[in-house]
Design a protein around this motif. Sequence first.
Motif, PDB file in Angstrom:
ATOM      1  N   SER A  60       0.741  -1.014   0.031  1.00 55.99           N
ATOM      2  CA  SER A  60      -0.034  -0.047   0.018  1.00 55.99           C
ATOM      3  C   SER A  60       1.057   1.261   0.001  1.00 55.99           C
ATOM      4  O   SER A  60       0.426   2.287  -0.308  1.00 55.99           O
ATOM      5  CB  SER A  60      -0.843  -0.066   1.231  1.00 55.99           C
ATOM      6  N   LEU A  61       1.988   1.250   0.472  1.00 55.26           N
ATOM      7  CA  LEU A  61       2.840   2.284   0.529  1.00 55.26           C
ATOM      8  C   LEU A  61       4.207   2.462  -0.680  1.00 55.26           C
ATOM      9  O   LEU A  61       4.631   3.651  -0.495  1.00 55.26           O
ATOM     10  CB  LEU A  61       3.549   2.227   1.998  1.00 55.26           C
ATOM     11  N   ALA A  62       4.431   1.419  -0.763  1.00 54.95           N
ATOM     12  CA  ALA A  62       5.786   1.337  -2.082  1.00 54.95           C
ATOM     13  C   ALA A  62       5.783   2.376  -3.004  1.00 54.95           C
ATOM     14  O   ALA A  62       6.712   2.916  -3.455  1.00 54.95           O
ATOM     15  CB  ALA A  62       6.083   0.060  -2.377  1.00 54.95           C
ATOM     16  N   GLY A  63       4.524   2.615  -3.501  1.00 55.88           N
ATOM     17  CA  GLY A  63       4.351   3.475  -4.608  1.00 55.88           C
ATOM     18  C   GLY A  63       4.467   4.839  -4.377  1.00 55.88           C
ATOM     19  O   GLY A  63       4.648   5.640  -5.232  1.00 55.88           O
ATOM     20  N   TYR A  64       4.645   5.293  -3.124  1.00 60.09           N
ATOM     21  CA  TYR A  64       4.754   6.510  -2.549  1.00 60.09           C
ATOM     22  C   TYR A  64       6.399   6.791  -2.101  1.00 60.09           C
ATOM     23  O   TYR A  64       6.727   7.921  -1.526  1.00 60.09           O
ATOM     24  CB  TYR A  64       3.888   6.938  -1.619  1.00 60.09           C
ATOM     25  N   ALA A  65       7.250   5.502  -2.429  1.00 57.89           N
ATOM     26  CA  ALA A  65       8.553   5.743  -1.860  1.00 57.89           C
ATOM     27  C   ALA A  65       9.390   6.875  -2.128  1.00 57.89           C
ATOM     28  O   ALA A  65      10.240   7.355  -1.214  1.00 57.89           O
ATOM     29  CB  ALA A  65       9.288   4.338  -1.941  1.00 57.89           C
ATOM     30  N   SER A  66       9.263   7.096  -3.150  1.00 58.96           N
ATOM     31  CA  SER A  66      10.041   8.545  -3.719  1.00 58.96           C
ATOM     32  C   SER A  66       9.873   9.864  -2.939  1.00 58.96           C
ATOM     33  O   SER A  66      10.662  10.485  -2.998  1.00 58.96           O
ATOM     34  CB  SER A  66      10.070   8.762  -5.146  1.00 58.96           C
ATOM     35  N   ALA A  67       8.464   9.895  -2.465  1.00 56.50           N
ATOM     36  CA  ALA A  67       8.337  11.079  -1.700  1.00 56.50           C
ATOM     37  C   ALA A  67       8.254  10.789  -0.136  1.00 56.50           C
ATOM     38  O   ALA A  67       8.751  11.899   0.523  1.00 56.50           O
ATOM     39  CB  ALA A  67       6.429  11.251  -1.970  1.00 56.50           C
TER      40      ALA A  67
END
Length: 224
Positions: A60-67
């Motif tokens: 659920s969170l990996a897609g926002y890792a760069s942020a």
Amino acid sequence: MVSENHTTTFLLFITTFLFIFRSISAVKFPPRPNTATTNDLDFIRTSCNATLYPDVCFTSLAGYASAVQDSPARLAKLAIGVSLSQAKSTATFLSKLSRSAAVTAVASDGHQTASAAIRDCVSNVEDAVDEMRGSLRQLRDMNGGGVAAARRSVETFRFQMSNVQTWMSAALTDEDTCTDGFEDMEEVLGGVIKRSVCDRVDEVKRLTSNALALVNTYANNGTP
């Protein structure tokens, strides 16, 4: 006793309703962006190991890792936001279900349990939504930067984080209360309702539990 016709109508409606509505309103986790570095993803993965549902957490969170990068504060806010989004979608789902023709028909036939449990669940999940919003507001106020943030003491940080922890714990309790309301439902209807409602709320509970764990990590290890 629920009539056979009403029971059949209810079962058919639930099946059709869930298929259509879930396909429209289901929260989809974002694809992993190409800009995320290995270190960013490793931070998410390592942080998620402190949760009860680490696989759900990472997905659920990996897609926002760069942020997020390596910020526990941003990760905690993100986790709450993801849970909040799912909770709002679920509240909408339950509200529509509570007003559906099939549920109304079953209730009018003298079987109030299903209708009452769904209405109570709507209220529980809406309360959870409000509590998660309060948590996000507190975190945003804390991390807004500026002179106020610079002057924040450790004591103030702990106090503010305790508010966030309290609200997130309350949200999880409200979600538990929702599913508890279906425990004693008659088997003729309970099986369908428990699968259609409780499975959906359980998704929110897992996200909320993970968010609370990440909030606790930030509260214990973070700095003003």
